[in-house]
Design an enzyme around this catalytic site. Structure first.
Site, PDB file in Angstrom:
ATOM      1  N   SER A 131     -10.961  -0.872   2.889  1.00 41.74           N
ATOM      2  CA  SER A 131      -9.623  -0.855   4.026  1.00 41.74           C
ATOM      3  C   SER A 131      -9.222   0.392   4.842  1.00 41.74           C
ATOM      4  O   SER A 131      -8.694   1.428   3.946  1.00 41.74           O
ATOM      5  CB  SER A 131      -8.357  -1.598   4.112  1.00 41.74           C
ATOM      6  OG  SER A 131      -9.292  -3.127   4.249  1.00 41.74           O
ATOM      7  N   ARG A 181       0.425  -1.317   0.280  1.00 43.64           N
ATOM      8  CA  ARG A 181       0.040   0.571   0.313  1.00 43.64           C
ATOM      9  C   ARG A 181       0.719   0.904   0.282  1.00 43.64           C
ATOM     10  O   ARG A 181       0.277   2.492   0.625  1.00 43.64           O
ATOM     11  CB  ARG A 181      -0.834   0.540   1.283  1.00 43.64           C
ATOM     12  CG  ARG A 181      -1.762  -1.306   1.316  1.00 43.64           C
ATOM     13  CD  ARG A 181      -2.655  -0.787   0.157  1.00 43.64           C
ATOM     14  NE  ARG A 181      -3.925  -2.236   0.119  1.00 43.64           N
ATOM     15  CZ  ARG A 181      -4.065  -3.364  -0.331  1.00 43.64           C
ATOM     16  NH1 ARG A 181      -2.965  -3.572  -0.530  1.00 43.64           N
ATOM     17  NH2 ARG A 181      -5.110  -3.305   0.105  1.00 43.64           N
ATOM     18  N   GLU A 233      -4.936   4.548   6.285  1.00 41.21           N
ATOM     19  CA  GLU A 233      -5.135   4.129   4.655  1.00 41.21           C
ATOM     20  C   GLU A 233      -4.933   5.400   3.409  1.00 41.21           C
ATOM     21  O   GLU A 233      -3.928   5.415   2.952  1.00 41.21           O
ATOM     22  CB  GLU A 233      -5.398   3.138   3.995  1.00 41.21           C
ATOM     23  CG  GLU A 233      -4.920   2.214   3.094  1.00 41.21           C
ATOM     24  CD  GLU A 233      -5.447   0.625   2.367  1.00 41.21           C
ATOM     25  OE1 GLU A 233      -5.191  -0.003   2.986  1.00 41.21           O
ATOM     26  OE2 GLU A 233      -6.207   1.027   1.034  1.00 41.21           O
TER      27      GLU A 233
END
Ligand code: EPU
Length: 339
Positions: A239, A166, A335
């Site tokens: 997420s 990520r 995130e």
């Protein structure tokens, strides 16, 4: 200028959380020329620029006193095809899932595990999107980006993108690059990735023993639809936290007290923990305060039941971070990008 600049525009339709923040100015770029002209316009008006794609990895905690430039370019083309390996290029504004479908309809494997991820092609490299054992770095063949400092185009190789879990060069240098188009190396004979979580089992349940890439895509769509809310009906950004990577000692300490902890050993000896498990154990799954909440089916997903502000969602996120830190000694990193 071909792109139209509007003023005082609600960003509610342009972010998957459905947060009703306002952009001082807003414009959509359909071409490289539009991007250049809008950047020049913003510079002449002394306006900062916020570039967005599908707005699916963004939490707006205030009105945006800037020109919001939405990438809305389109086009998908085959650049090379040797009968097995096929390089496909897509413009940044192409919505991700329909692009994945396009590749599957053309008999190309490689992106099937990344089915149903919200957002656009241009945003995908930002955080090296990943799901069910595949990240875009695994099929990445290059991208073209505009350097906002010099105005030049740059062709990025895989190495230059510095992809990690990520994470990427672009995420670490916010505001510097505008991704214009991305290339993927796909395969007509691709090996499928079935080993993550419930994928193989789901196919077996359907009686599929020799799956095609399209079968895998359909299985993943059905798994995702069971656990992850559709942003069209319930605002969310997927997420909300990354799965934290902790030391082997801390992981062992947590395992001693909670034998059920979901943990994945990493190549460097550290351990990745399932943040959703930690948040659920801390009692937050299904929690709701006003219109900000934690999804009932997946504790890693924060949701907007309708009128939540970005600040309320952020406050909830901070409470969860504090609680998980206190209970498990684990820091959760957000995130989505916060504005
Ligand atoms: N779990 C719980 N409770 C929960 C949620 C999860 O105990 O409320 C446990 C599950 O039982 C499972 C483990 O945690 O044992 C992992 O759960 P899951 O397979 O659902 O995946 P995840 O780690 O929660 C990650 C990605 C997702 C991606 C899935 C599948 C991150 C931050 N998230 O989620 O990506 O779809 O794996 O590959 O890495 C996204 O980034 O927006 C996203 C949805």
């Amino acid at each position: 200028m071909s792109a139209k600049v509007e003023s005082q525009v609600s960003l509610k339709p342009y972010n998957s959380f459905g947060i009703d923040a306002e952009a001082l100015h807003f414009a959509q770029a359909r071409s490289d020329d539009d991007v250049r002209q809008l950047l020049a316009y913003a510079a002449s008006e002394d306006l900062p620029v916020l570039v967005i794609g599908g707005g699916s990895n963004l939490l707006l905690t205030r009105d945006v006193t800037a020109l919001v430039l939405r990438m809305n370019s389109s086009g998908i083309r085959v650049l090379s095809d040797d009968g097995e390996r096929v390089v496909v290029e897509a413009e940044a504004g192409e919505p991700w899932h329909p692009f994945v479908q396009w590749t599957l309809e053309h008999g190309l494997a490689g992106l099937e595990n990344l089915s149903l991820i919200p957002g656009t092609v241009g945003a995908a490299p930002m955080q090296n999107i990943g799901a069910y054992g595949v990240e875009i770095k695994d099929v990445f063949a290059g991208l073209t980006a505009l350097d906002r400092q010099t105005g030049d185009l740059h062709e990025f190789s895989l190495e230059e993108c510095e992809f990690a879990y990520r994470d990427s060069h672009f995420k670490r240098n916010p505001g510097r690059w505008i991704i214009l188009r991305v290339r993927f190396a796909l395969s007509r004979v691709g090996a499928l990735h079935l080993d993550y979580g419930p994928v193989r089992q789901r196919l077996a349940d359907q009686g599929i023993t020799q799956p095609t890439a399209r079968d895998v895509s359909e299985a993943i769509c059905s798994i995702r639809a069971e656990k992850l809310p559709d942003p069209a009906t319930l605002g969310n950004a997927g997420s909300f936290f990354k799965n934290p990577v902790v030391s082997a000692e801390l992981a062992q300490c947590i395992r001693d007290q909670h034998p059920g902890v979901v943990a994945y050993p990493q190549a460097d000896g550290r351990v990745k923990l399932a943040a959703g498990w930690l948040i659920e154990q801390a009692g937050w799954k299904g929690y709701r305060d006003g219109d900000a909440g934690v999804h009932r089916m997946q504790a890693l997903v924060l949701v907007n039941y309708g009128q939540a502000t970005g600040e309320q969602v952020h406050e909830l996120a901070q409470k969860i971070q504090g609680d998980v830190l206190e209970r498990f000694g684990v820091e959760l990193e957000m995130e989505p990008n916060l504005y």
